[in-house]
Design a protein around this motif. Structure first.
Motif, mmCIF file in Angstrom:
data_model
loop_
_atom_site.group_PDB
_atom_site.id
_atom_site.type_symbol
_atom_site.label_atom_id
_atom_site.label_comp_id
_atom_site.label_asym_id
_atom_site.label_seq_id
_atom_site.Cartn_x
_atom_site.Cartn_y
_atom_site.Cartn_z
ATOM 1 N N SER A 102 8.580 16.058 -4.473
ATOM 2 C CA SER A 102 7.587 15.509 -3.540
ATOM 3 C C SER A 102 6.156 15.645 -4.044
ATOM 4 O O SER A 102 5.220 15.275 -3.337
ATOM 5 N N ALA A 103 5.970 16.169 -5.247
ATOM 6 C CA ALA A 103 4.619 16.254 -5.809
ATOM 7 C C ALA A 103 4.054 14.847 -5.973
ATOM 8 O O ALA A 103 4.714 13.965 -6.537
ATOM 9 N N GLY A 104 2.846 14.640 -5.461
ATOM 10 C CA GLY A 104 2.263 13.315 -5.571
ATOM 11 C C GLY A 104 0.786 13.312 -5.233
ATOM 12 O O GLY A 104 0.304 14.170 -4.490
ATOM 13 N N ILE A 105 0.064 12.360 -5.793
ATOM 14 C CA ILE A 105 -1.358 12.186 -5.507
ATOM 15 C C ILE A 105 -1.639 10.705 -5.273
ATOM 16 O O ILE A 105 -0.827 9.843 -5.628
ATOM 17 N N ALA A 106 -2.789 10.421 -4.672
ATOM 18 C CA ALA A 106 -3.170 9.035 -4.384
ATOM 19 C C ALA A 106 -4.682 8.892 -4.439
ATOM 20 O O ALA A 106 -5.414 9.868 -4.257
ATOM 21 N N ILE A 107 -5.138 7.686 -4.702
ATOM 22 C CA ILE A 107 -6.558 7.359 -4.556
ATOM 23 C C ILE A 107 -6.666 6.038 -3.806
ATOM 24 O O ILE A 107 -5.794 5.175 -3.905
ATOM 25 N N ASP A 108 -7.731 5.903 -3.042
ATOM 26 C CA ASP A 108 -8.042 4.672 -2.319
ATOM 27 C C ASP A 108 -9.287 4.093 -2.970
ATOM 28 O O ASP A 108 -10.389 4.617 -2.787
ATOM 29 N N LYS A 109 -9.108 3.021 -3.730
ATOM 30 C CA LYS A 109 -10.195 2.487 -4.541
ATOM 31 C C LYS A 109 -9.856 1.046 -4.909
ATOM 32 O O LYS A 109 -8.684 0.743 -5.189
ATOM 33 N N PRO A 110 -10.823 0.137 -4.913
ATOM 34 C CA PRO A 110 -10.527 -1.238 -5.291
ATOM 35 C C PRO A 110 -9.824 -1.318 -6.647
ATOM 36 O O PRO A 110 -10.158 -0.571 -7.576
ATOM 37 N N PHE A 111 -8.872 -2.220 -6.748
ATOM 38 C CA PHE A 111 -8.083 -2.384 -7.967
ATOM 39 C C PHE A 111 -8.957 -2.520 -9.209
ATOM 40 O O PHE A 111 -8.707 -1.894 -10.243
ATOM 41 N N ILE A 112 -10.008 -3.338 -9.128
ATOM 42 C CA ILE A 112 -10.811 -3.601 -10.317
ATOM 43 C C ILE A 112 -11.642 -2.389 -10.743
ATOM 44 O O ILE A 112 -12.196 -2.377 -11.849
ATOM 45 N N ASP A 113 -11.731 -1.388 -9.885
ATOM 46 C CA ASP A 113 -12.500 -0.184 -10.217
ATOM 47 C C ASP A 113 -11.629 1.005 -10.611
ATOM 48 O O ASP A 113 -12.149 2.036 -11.057
ATOM 49 N N GLN A 114 -10.319 0.904 -10.439
ATOM 50 C CA GLN A 114 -9.452 2.022 -10.801
ATOM 51 C C GLN A 114 -9.412 2.166 -12.315
ATOM 52 O O GLN A 114 -9.263 1.192 -13.041
ATOM 53 N N THR A 115 -9.560 3.397 -12.783
ATOM 54 C CA THR A 115 -9.725 3.636 -14.213
ATOM 55 C C THR A 115 -8.390 3.933 -14.903
ATOM 56 O O THR A 115 -7.385 4.245 -14.269
ATOM 57 N N TRP A 116 -8.444 3.858 -16.213
ATOM 58 C CA TRP A 116 -7.284 4.171 -17.062
ATOM 59 C C TRP A 116 -6.784 5.585 -16.768
ATOM 60 O O TRP A 116 -5.587 5.813 -16.579
ATOM 61 N N ASP A 117 -7.706 6.536 -16.720
ATOM 62 C CA ASP A 117 -7.327 7.932 -16.501
ATOM 63 C C ASP A 117 -6.772 8.155 -15.095
ATOM 64 O O ASP A 117 -5.824 8.924 -14.900
ATOM 65 N N GLU A 118 -7.356 7.494 -14.082
ATOM 66 C CA GLU A 118 -6.843 7.631 -12.717
ATOM 67 C C GLU A 118 -5.426 7.087 -12.608
ATOM 68 O O GLU A 118 -4.549 7.710 -11.997
ATOM 69 N N PHE A 119 -5.205 5.919 -13.208
ATOM 70 C CA PHE A 119 -3.869 5.332 -13.189
ATOM 71 C C PHE A 119 -2.864 6.252 -13.861
ATOM 72 O O PHE A 119 -1.786 6.531 -13.329
ATOM 73 N N ASN A 120 -3.213 6.729 -15.059
ATOM 74 C CA ASN A 120 -2.295 7.590 -15.804
ATOM 75 C C ASN A 120 -1.960 8.864 -15.034
ATOM 76 O O ASN A 120 -0.811 9.313 -15.019
ATOM 77 N N ARG A 121 -2.945 9.462 -14.406
ATOM 78 C CA ARG A 121 -2.720 10.712 -13.682
ATOM 79 C C ARG A 121 -1.745 10.506 -12.522
ATOM 80 O O ARG A 121 -0.847 11.327 -12.301
ATOM 81 N N ILE A 122 -1.901 9.401 -11.803
ATOM 82 C CA ILE A 122 -1.001 9.101 -10.693
ATOM 83 C C ILE A 122 0.421 8.886 -11.192
ATOM 84 O O ILE A 122 1.385 9.406 -10.611
ATOM 85 N N GLN A 123 0.586 8.143 -12.271
ATOM 86 C CA GLN A 123 1.936 7.889 -12.790
ATOM 87 C C GLN A 123 2.557 9.168 -13.369
ATOM 88 O O GLN A 123 3.761 9.400 -13.224
ATOM 89 N N GLU A 124 1.743 10.000 -14.011
ATOM 90 C CA GLU A 124 2.260 11.244 -14.593
ATOM 91 C C GLU A 124 2.861 12.152 -13.532
ATOM 92 O O GLU A 124 3.923 12.748 -13.747
ATOM 93 N N ILE A 125 2.178 12.265 -12.408
ATOM 94 C CA ILE A 125 2.656 13.157 -11.347
ATOM 95 C C ILE A 125 3.725 12.482 -10.502
ATOM 96 O O ILE A 125 4.826 13.028 -10.312
ATOM 97 N N ASN A 126 3.422 11.290 -10.009
ATOM 98 C CA ASN A 126 4.297 10.647 -9.035
ATOM 99 C C ASN A 126 5.591 10.107 -9.638
ATOM 100 O O ASN A 126 6.638 10.129 -8.985
ATOM 101 N N VAL A 127 5.511 9.605 -10.871
ATOM 102 C CA VAL A 127 6.684 8.964 -11.478
ATOM 103 C C VAL A 127 7.317 9.846 -12.553
ATOM 104 O O VAL A 127 8.482 10.226 -12.452
ATOM 105 N N ARG A 128 6.548 10.180 -13.584
ATOM 106 C CA ARG A 128 7.140 10.945 -14.678
ATOM 107 C C ARG A 128 7.586 12.337 -14.226
ATOM 108 O O ARG A 128 8.663 12.806 -14.608
ATOM 109 N N GLY A 129 6.770 12.987 -13.405
ATOM 110 C CA GLY A 129 7.161 14.300 -12.897
ATOM 111 C C GLY A 129 8.445 14.232 -12.101
ATOM 112 O O GLY A 129 9.312 15.106 -12.205
ATOM 113 N N THR A 130 8.574 13.188 -11.272
ATOM 114 C CA THR A 130 9.806 12.977 -10.502
ATOM 115 C C THR A 130 10.975 12.691 -11.433
ATOM 116 O O THR A 130 12.062 13.279 -11.296
#
Length: 278
Positions: A102-130
């Motif tokens: 159940s480890a997971g994080i989220a951000i609320d931010k317009p798509f065009i402003d979401q950064t490479w690092d923010e995207f990677n961090r979310i996938q690392e925890i939410n997907v790869r960690g799972t």
């Protein structure tokens, strides 16, 4: 012909079973961990924090429910940390019967402003960690030739674009989690391992509170409880019944399934706020 009907109550029991819950120091993971103990199971919580937020309550579960509990500080984005946590868990419990990543994080931010690092961090925890927490548990179950149940935490974000919220990276991660459960439910079924998901809606938690408070206006933040047809935030305890159902033998013939617990928002919204204040 003898009746095949069995009593229902006992099928929900988890007595003597051991489960791993990642991200269980607080929020959904903590609440599900408590429910596991209440139903007679033992739980190992893995979390990046050094102890549960409510350490006092966590320490009562052993005496209140007669359960074994373990807390392991773990970074689910690090292979070595996951492996060390699993070894420590087996040292204490000897075996496991399933897990709830159940480890997971989220951000609320317009798509065009979401950064490479923010995207990677979310996938690392939410997907790869799972993915790799489940892999370790599944491998262990197969080696031990024992059945098991794995519950993944998807989200209403795997079903819909949330009204008033711009969470493309998070939606992507939860869509991945839901699909992972579907394919693993099929692939692992010959081993007696079931994999299912619950999809929580807007749950009252520190994470959703922070997202709501970051909104530019109070009106936009209110969409969390006005958009769902039931017109309220979910409580963490709204999720535990479905979680226990999936972990227990009550769902023995259910796999690759999802229960949406959203107050109806996954199906749509009629009277919720869908406009934005400038």
């Amino acid at each position: 012909m003898a009746s095949t009907v069995k009593n229902v109550r006992s099928t929900f029991e988890l007595s003597g079973r051991n489960y791993i819950v990642t991200g269980g120091a607080q929020g959904i993971g903590f609440t599900i961990s408590r429910a596991i103990c209440e139903m007679g199971g033992n739980v190992a919580i893995w979390d990046i924090q050094d102890k549960p937020v409510d350490d006092k309550e966590f320490n009562t579960w052993a005496t209140e429910f007669g359960s074994k509990t373990l807390f392991v500080q773990t970074d689910v984005t690090k292979k070595e940390s996951l492996e060390a946590a699993f070894k420590k868990t087996l040292d204490v419990f000897k075996t496991v019967d399933g897990c709830v990543p159940s480890a997971g994080i989220a951000i609320d931010k317009p798509f065009i402003d979401q950064t490479w690092d923010e995207f990677n961090r979310i996938q690392e925890i939410n997907v790869r960690g799972t993915f790799f927490a489940v892999q370790m548990v599944a491998r262990h179950l197969i080696e031990q030739k024992k059945p098991g149940s794995i519950l993944l935490i998807a989200s209403q974000s795997a079903h819909i674009a949330l009204p008033g919220y711009r969470m493309a990276a998070y939606n992507t991660s939860k869509g991945g989690v839901m699909m992972l459960a579907k394919v693993l439910g099929v692939e692992l079924a010959p081993h007696g391992i079931r994999v299912n998901t619950i999809s929580p809606g807007f749950v009252d938690s520190d994470q959703t509170r922070n997202i709501r408070e970051a909104k530019p206006s109070k009106r936009e933040g209110e969409q969390m409880w006005l958009a769902p047809p039931n017109q309220r935030l979910s409580k963490q305890s709204d999720l535990t019944g479905a979680a226990i159902y999936f972990l227990s033998d009550a769902s023995i013939h259910t796999t690759s399934a999802d229960i949406a617990i959203t107050g109806g928002l996954h199906a749509g919204t009629i009277d919720g706020l869908i406009s934005y204040e400038k």
